[in-house]
Design an enzyme around this catalytic site. Structure first.
Site, PDB file in Angstrom:
ATOM      1  N   ASP A  98       0.851  -1.181   0.000  1.00 21.19           N
ATOM      2  CA  ASP A  98       0.000   0.000   0.000  1.00 21.19           C
ATOM      3  C   ASP A  98       0.891   1.236   0.000  1.00 21.19           C
ATOM      4  O   ASP A  98       1.891   1.279   0.725  1.00 21.19           O
ATOM      5  CB  ASP A  98      -0.850  -0.015   1.277  1.00 21.19           C
ATOM      6  CG  ASP A  98      -2.221   0.595   1.097  1.00 21.19           C
ATOM      7  OD1 ASP A  98      -2.332   1.586   0.361  1.00 21.19           O
ATOM      8  OD2 ASP A  98      -3.176   0.090   1.706  1.00 21.19           O
ATOM      9  N   ASP A 199      -3.482   4.365  -2.462  1.00 20.16           N
ATOM     10  CA  ASP A 199      -4.523   4.928  -1.604  1.00 20.16           C
ATOM     11  C   ASP A 199      -5.102   6.211  -2.212  1.00 20.16           C
ATOM     12  O   ASP A 199      -4.348   7.080  -2.686  1.00 20.16           O
ATOM     13  CB  ASP A 199      -3.903   5.238  -0.229  1.00 20.16           C
ATOM     14  CG  ASP A 199      -4.911   5.684   0.791  1.00 20.16           C
ATOM     15  OD1 ASP A 199      -5.807   4.882   1.130  1.00 20.16           O
ATOM     16  OD2 ASP A 199      -4.819   6.841   1.255  1.00 20.16           O
ATOM     17  N   GLU A 254      -7.289   2.849  -5.393  1.00 22.51           N
ATOM     18  CA  GLU A 254      -8.477   3.101  -4.579  1.00 22.51           C
ATOM     19  C   GLU A 254      -9.094   4.396  -5.073  1.00 22.51           C
ATOM     20  O   GLU A 254      -8.462   5.443  -5.055  1.00 22.51           O
ATOM     21  CB  GLU A 254      -8.127   3.225  -3.099  1.00 22.51           C
ATOM     22  CG  GLU A 254      -9.363   3.418  -2.246  1.00 22.51           C
ATOM     23  CD  GLU A 254      -9.085   3.992  -0.861  1.00 22.51           C
ATOM     24  OE1 GLU A 254      -9.907   3.775   0.036  1.00 22.51           O
ATOM     25  OE2 GLU A 254      -8.056   4.673  -0.684  1.00 22.51           O
ATOM     26  N   HIS A 328     -10.193  -2.765   5.238  1.00 21.74           N
ATOM     27  CA  HIS A 328      -9.877  -2.195   6.549  1.00 21.74           C
ATOM     28  C   HIS A 328     -10.724  -0.986   6.899  1.00 21.74           C
ATOM     29  O   HIS A 328     -10.675  -0.512   8.034  1.00 21.74           O
ATOM     30  CB  HIS A 328      -8.395  -1.811   6.588  1.00 21.74           C
ATOM     31  CG  HIS A 328      -8.037  -0.772   5.575  1.00 21.74           C
ATOM     32  ND1 HIS A 328      -7.982  -1.055   4.218  1.00 21.74           N
ATOM     33  CD2 HIS A 328      -7.745   0.541   5.689  1.00 21.74           C
ATOM     34  CE1 HIS A 328      -7.666   0.040   3.562  1.00 21.74           C
ATOM     35  NE2 HIS A 328      -7.516   1.025   4.427  1.00 21.74           N
ATOM     36  N   ASP A 329     -11.490  -0.458   5.934  1.00 20.92           N
ATOM     37  CA  ASP A 329     -12.343   0.708   6.173  1.00 20.92           C
ATOM     38  C   ASP A 329     -13.827   0.358   6.222  1.00 20.92           C
ATOM     39  O   ASP A 329     -14.653   1.238   6.425  1.00 20.92           O
ATOM     40  CB  ASP A 329     -12.145   1.754   5.062  1.00 20.92           C
ATOM     41  CG  ASP A 329     -10.823   2.487   5.168  1.00 20.92           C
ATOM     42  OD1 ASP A 329     -10.287   2.585   6.287  1.00 20.92           O
ATOM     43  OD2 ASP A 329     -10.319   2.953   4.130  1.00 20.92           O
TER      44      ASP A 329
END
Length: 557
Positions: A98, A199, A254, A328-329
């Site tokens: 990431d 990200d 993302e 994870h969100d």
């Protein structure tokens, strides 16, 4: 032309802080990931995606990077990264890291230099504006709540932060910023990693006039001026040319609040930008009036329509979707759209079936493969996430009573997915011998990896089969997508067709029985590739579907 390997692959996302702790610190670490590589090989995944492990003050759990070239000491060392890469490659698996390049932590040396003086050479690495009549430069809001501008008092100017105030947005208009970032990414590529997850990458290009936003339907003022911005495709091509192509890296972007048209452009053949994209529209189908921090109910028809639009649109453009329910969100999908109590196993398998038979590259988030659930913590004291804490304060200030606020927090918090991985029935679910940084979900004695591996009918082995089917059946990679029963309020169904083959997926999305009737005239012989019940109907013309039943039929003409 050879088919890219990642089109038949499955990626497993690891949130290192919550995966496996080998030091009794209460936080997971890289050695803990290395320790579990054989488990992941058994599952059958091809690539690991690690959320950020760089040095960070952890205000946003590592998405606030203070040094791109160093490892957060709690996770380990650079040598541990090298051992992880080697361990993966030895098992014919790959590593995706990431990277956060829309912003840095305000602890980063660039920002520390930038804030000392308006004349500092690093000043232009960030986005600064004077106040507007004593207030912030405009009315843009942060995605974590409040203004997107923070006053730096020493120089009496505001800097932009689309996320937490300790996450200052980088100025991508500055050539030197981009060159520094590409140099850094090449450093990591040279370490042997195989890809990047980027990200919020579609936010890096901003409209440079930074206008006041006169209207934003969901209250996200400014969003249209920084989402898929004016130079974004130029920047993506430049990054591809400088980093991705020379190292043959696989990339996934993302995409925050993006559009189908934008993602077609990012990923279409010959675009030379990204391999695939995450979009989140399907995970807003239970938002009330588009707002996350509400107790909205799932609009099932809307969910089906969004997924169909993206499946059809990306297929027609030759683009590529990253397929996912969890990360994870996001809350745990079995708690969100399934039944994490009475039909835990059936609904978890159903949800996996529906997503994994679509076109794209599936992403499994740690614990999803064993059906981990939201923890449903009783008090805000148990939640660590900065966005959750901000939302709690804002909801309380709006006059909502604590019980109603907590009901929303329990459903929406990012910490739902961040509780420690449940490995076994030992203390702290086998995650750590120390006190975990975030409490373990209370059901760990019933839901854990050790128990799943010992049960041939577990959720784990269902995921393992879905991963294998994608490798064995080219139709899953290449077939088109035709939604069926779109107005049915219980059934999620679609067909995939390619090269004389047909896949039919039928799923009861709810906990009451229902009937499926095949809506077309031609009905041929088919075999069941996979079902989440032992004795599903062999003929698909008319099927009585039990609660959360999901069946994959395959036929070849």
């Amino acid at each position: 032309m050879q088919e890219p390997w990642w089109k038949r692959s499955t990626v497993y996302q690891i949130y290192p802080k919550s995966f496996n702790d080998t030091t009794a610190s209460g936080m997971g670490d890289l050695q803990g990931v290395i320790e579990k590589l054989d488990y992941l090989k058994e599952l059958g995944v091809d690539m690991l995606w690690l959320t950020p492990i760089y040095r960070s003050p952890q205000r946003d759990n590592g998405y606030d990077i203070s040094d791109y070239y160093d490892i957060e000491p709690a996770y380990g060392t650079m040598e541990d990264v090298e051992r992880l890469v080697q361990g993966l490659h030895d098992r014919d698996m790959k590593l995706m890291m990431d990277i956060v390049i829309n912003h840095t932590s305000t602890d980063h040396k660039w920002f520390q230099q930038a804030k000392t003086s308006k004349d500092n050479p690093y000043r232009d690495y960030y986005i600064w504006r004077d106040s507007s009549d004593g207030n912030a430069p405009n009315n843009w809001v942060s995605k974590f709540g409040g203004s997107a501008w923070a006053l730096e008092e020493h120089t009496d100017q505001y800097y932009l932060h689309l996320f937490d105030k300790t996450q200052a947005d980088l100025n991508w208009e500055n050539d030197e910023v981009r060159n520094q970032l590409y140099e850094m990414m090449n450093f990591w590529a040279d370490k042997g990693l195989d890809g990047f997850r980027l990200d919020v990458i579609n936010l890096v290009s901003k409209v440079q006039s930074f206008p006041y936003d006169e209207s934003a339907p969901d209250g996200q003022f400014g969003k249209e001026y920084y989402t898929d911005g004016p130079r974004i495709h130029e920047f993506m091509k430049e990054m591809n040319q400088n980093v991705f192509a020379p190292h043959n890296l696989v990339t996934v972007g993302e995409m925050s609040s993006t559009s189908l048209a934008a993602c077609q452009q990012y990923t279409r053949p010959g675009a030379n930008e990204l391999d695939m994209t995450f979009n989140f529209h399907h995970l807003k189908a239970d938002y009330e009036k588009g707002k996350k921090w509400t107790d909205g109910k799932l609009d099932f028809i809307k969910l089906k329509q969004i997924l169909a639009d993206w499946q059809i649109g990306m297929h027609q453009a030759g683009g590529w979707n990253a397929l996912f329910w969890c990360n994870h969100d996001q809350p745990r999908i079995v708690s969100r759209f399934g039944d994490d109590n009475l039909y835990h196993r059936e609904s978890a398998k159903m949800l996996a079936t529906v997503m994994h038979m679509m076109q794209g590259t599936p992403y499994i988030y740690q614990g999803e493969e064993i059906g981990m659930t939201d923890p449903k913590f009783s008090s805000i004291e148990y939640y660590n996430d900065v966005e959750t804490q901000n939302a709690y304060s804002e909801l309380k200030e709006s006059g909502m009573d604590d019980r109603a606020v907590m009901q929303i927090i329990q459903r929406r918090s990012r910490d739902n997915s961040r509780t420690p991985m449940q490995w076994n029935a030992a203390q702290h679910a086998g995650f750590s011998k120390g006190e975990p940084w975030l409490s373990v979900a209370a059901n760990y004695k019933e839901i854990n990896a050790e128990k799943a591996l010992a049960d041939d009918n577990s959720i784990f082995y269902h995921y393992q089969t879905l991963i294998r089917l994608r490798k064995e059946y080219a139709i899953i990679t290449h077939g088109d997508y035709e939604p069926l029963c779109m107005e049915d309020e219980r059934i999620f169904s679609y067909e995939r067709r390619w090269n004389g083959e047909k896949l039919l997926v039928i799923a009861n999305f709810f906990g009451e029985s229902t009937e499926f009737t095949y809506p077309k005239k031609e009905i041929g012989e088919a075999e069941i590739l996979l079902s989440n019940y032992q004795d599903s109907a062999p003929n698909y013309s008319k099927v009585q579907l039990r609660p959360f039943e999901a069946i994959i039929y395959y036929s070849k003409s």
